[in-house]
Design a protein around this motif. Structure first.
Motif, PDB file in Angstrom:
ATOM      1  N   LYS A 184       0.828  -1.277   0.122  1.00 34.65           N
ATOM      2  CA  LYS A 184       0.020  -0.222   0.014  1.00 34.65           C
ATOM      3  C   LYS A 184       0.582   1.317   0.460  1.00 34.65           C
ATOM      4  O   LYS A 184       2.040   1.221   0.721  1.00 34.65           O
ATOM      5  CB  LYS A 184      -0.497  -0.217   0.925  1.00 34.65           C
ATOM      6  CG  LYS A 184      -1.722   1.140   1.495  1.00 34.65           C
ATOM      7  CD  LYS A 184      -2.538   0.873   2.830  1.00 34.65           C
ATOM      8  CE  LYS A 184      -2.828   0.226   3.498  1.00 34.65           C
ATOM      9  NZ  LYS A 184      -3.642   0.346   4.604  1.00 34.65           N
ATOM     10  N   GLU A 185       0.653   2.221  -0.857  1.00 31.55           N
ATOM     11  CA  GLU A 185       1.355   3.684  -0.672  1.00 31.55           C
ATOM     12  C   GLU A 185       0.791   4.495   0.195  1.00 31.55           C
ATOM     13  O   GLU A 185      -0.564   4.416   0.224  1.00 31.55           O
ATOM     14  CB  GLU A 185       1.176   4.241  -2.022  1.00 31.55           C
ATOM     15  CG  GLU A 185       2.156   3.710  -3.004  1.00 31.55           C
ATOM     16  CD  GLU A 185       2.644   4.007  -4.576  1.00 31.55           C
ATOM     17  OE1 GLU A 185       2.713   5.433  -4.556  1.00 31.55           O
ATOM     18  OE2 GLU A 185       3.387   4.116  -5.532  1.00 31.55           O
ATOM     19  N   ILE A 186       1.681   4.455   1.021  1.00 29.56           N
ATOM     20  CA  ILE A 186       0.548   6.119   2.107  1.00 29.56           C
ATOM     21  C   ILE A 186       1.509   7.173   1.840  1.00 29.56           C
ATOM     22  O   ILE A 186       0.363   7.822   2.813  1.00 29.56           O
ATOM     23  CB  ILE A 186       1.084   5.121   3.347  1.00 29.56           C
ATOM     24  CG1 ILE A 186       2.876   4.807   3.478  1.00 29.56           C
ATOM     25  CG2 ILE A 186       0.104   3.162   2.969  1.00 29.56           C
ATOM     26  CD1 ILE A 186       3.031   4.528   5.295  1.00 29.56           C
ATOM     27  N   ASN A 187       2.196   7.901   0.977  1.00 32.31           N
ATOM     28  CA  ASN A 187       2.507   9.051   1.435  1.00 32.31           C
ATOM     29  C   ASN A 187       3.579   9.367  -0.460  1.00 32.31           C
ATOM     30  O   ASN A 187       4.009   8.066  -0.514  1.00 32.31           O
ATOM     31  CB  ASN A 187       3.020   8.662   2.395  1.00 32.31           C
ATOM     32  CG  ASN A 187       3.724  10.761   2.417  1.00 32.31           C
ATOM     33  OD1 ASN A 187       3.426  11.312   1.720  1.00 32.31           O
ATOM     34  ND2 ASN A 187       4.151  11.379   3.518  1.00 32.31           N
ATOM     35  N   GLU A 207       6.559   6.555   0.197  1.00 33.13           N
ATOM     36  CA  GLU A 207       6.535   5.724   0.970  1.00 33.13           C
ATOM     37  C   GLU A 207       5.880   4.977   1.307  1.00 33.13           C
ATOM     38  O   GLU A 207       4.358   5.323   1.069  1.00 33.13           O
ATOM     39  CB  GLU A 207       6.475   7.038   3.102  1.00 33.13           C
ATOM     40  CG  GLU A 207       6.389   5.954   4.047  1.00 33.13           C
ATOM     41  CD  GLU A 207       6.341   7.142   5.313  1.00 33.13           C
ATOM     42  OE1 GLU A 207       6.449   6.543   6.230  1.00 33.13           O
ATOM     43  OE2 GLU A 207       6.007   7.919   4.896  1.00 33.13           O
ATOM     44  N   GLU A 261       4.052   0.859   2.448  1.00 35.88           N
ATOM     45  CA  GLU A 261       3.662   0.369   3.614  1.00 35.88           C
ATOM     46  C   GLU A 261       3.435  -1.270   3.177  1.00 35.88           C
ATOM     47  O   GLU A 261       3.063  -1.981   2.422  1.00 35.88           O
ATOM     48  CB  GLU A 261       2.215   0.161   4.908  1.00 35.88           C
ATOM     49  CG  GLU A 261       2.049  -1.097   5.639  1.00 35.88           C
ATOM     50  CD  GLU A 261       0.543  -0.169   6.340  1.00 35.88           C
ATOM     51  OE1 GLU A 261       0.859   0.933   7.532  1.00 35.88           O
ATOM     52  OE2 GLU A 261      -0.137  -0.191   6.077  1.00 35.88           O
ATOM     53  N   THR A 287       3.982  -5.600   9.789  1.00 39.44           N
ATOM     54  CA  THR A 287       3.538  -4.607   9.096  1.00 39.44           C
ATOM     55  C   THR A 287       5.140  -3.742   8.863  1.00 39.44           C
ATOM     56  O   THR A 287       5.905  -3.334   9.918  1.00 39.44           O
ATOM     57  CB  THR A 287       2.819  -3.849   9.390  1.00 39.44           C
ATOM     58  OG1 THR A 287       1.410  -4.078   9.201  1.00 39.44           O
ATOM     59  CG2 THR A 287       2.535  -2.529   8.559  1.00 39.44           C
ATOM     60  N   LYS A 325       6.854  -0.544   7.597  1.00 43.27           N
ATOM     61  CA  LYS A 325       6.535   1.022   6.568  1.00 43.27           C
ATOM     62  C   LYS A 325       7.909   1.516   5.795  1.00 43.27           C
ATOM     63  O   LYS A 325       9.202   0.943   7.057  1.00 43.27           O
ATOM     64  CB  LYS A 325       6.349   1.896   7.341  1.00 43.27           C
ATOM     65  CG  LYS A 325       4.931   1.858   8.024  1.00 43.27           C
ATOM     66  CD  LYS A 325       4.413   3.192   8.602  1.00 43.27           C
ATOM     67  CE  LYS A 325       3.125   2.790   8.627  1.00 43.27           C
ATOM     68  NZ  LYS A 325       2.212   4.443   9.561  1.00 43.27           N
TER      69      LYS A 325
END
Length: 108
Positions: free
Chosen positions: A40-43, A58, A60, A101, A103
Motif C-alpha cells: 500500500k502506497e501511504i505517502n 513511502e 507499507e 507490517t 513501513k
C-alpha cells in the motif's frame, strides 16, 4: 489468512562483504530471498533536491509473520513493479493476525 492478499513480490537485499583476493574486502548487495507481501502506497510527493525534482514514496508492506522474521532492520527491499530500493523505517508485529507490517521509504 487469504493468500490472494499477498500479491507483490519483494526481494530482500542485504549488504555482504567478501574478500577481494588482495587482503581487502568488497561490499555488494545480494538478494537473500524473494517473498510475497501486500503493498500500500501511504505517502508520495515531489520534492526539490539540488534544483532537481525527485519523487518521494513511502510504502507499507504487510508480510506473514514467519516470512518477515527473515528480514533484518538494515535490509533493503526491492518491490516488483516499483522502481528503486526501499529502506525500512518502522516495523510492527500484529500477534492476532500473525502478520508483520513494515513501513519503508524509497532510497536515493
Amino acid at each position: 489468512m487469504r493468500a490472494g492478499k499477498y500479491n507483490k513480490r519483494v526481494a530482500i537485499k542485504r549488504l555482504t562483504k567478501s574478500s577481494d583476493g588482495y587482503g581487502g574486502t568488497t561490499s555488494t548487495m545480494t538478494t537473500q530471498s524473494e517473498v510475497w507481501a501486500h503493498l500500500k502506497e501511504i505517502n508520495g510527493g515531489i520534492d526539490l533536491e539540488n534544483g532537481r525534482q525527485k519523487r518521494m514514496i513511502e510504502i507499507e508492506l504487510v508480510f506473514r509473520k514467519k516470512t518477515a522474521s527473515q528480514i533484518n532492520d538494515n535490509d533493503v527491499l526491492e518491490v516488483s513493479n516499483l522502481d528503486g530500493n526501499f529502506r525500512i523505517n518502522n516495523r510492527f508485529d500484529n500477534v492476532i493476525d500473525f502478520e508483520t507490517t513494515i513501513k519503508a521509504s524509497k532510497v536515493g
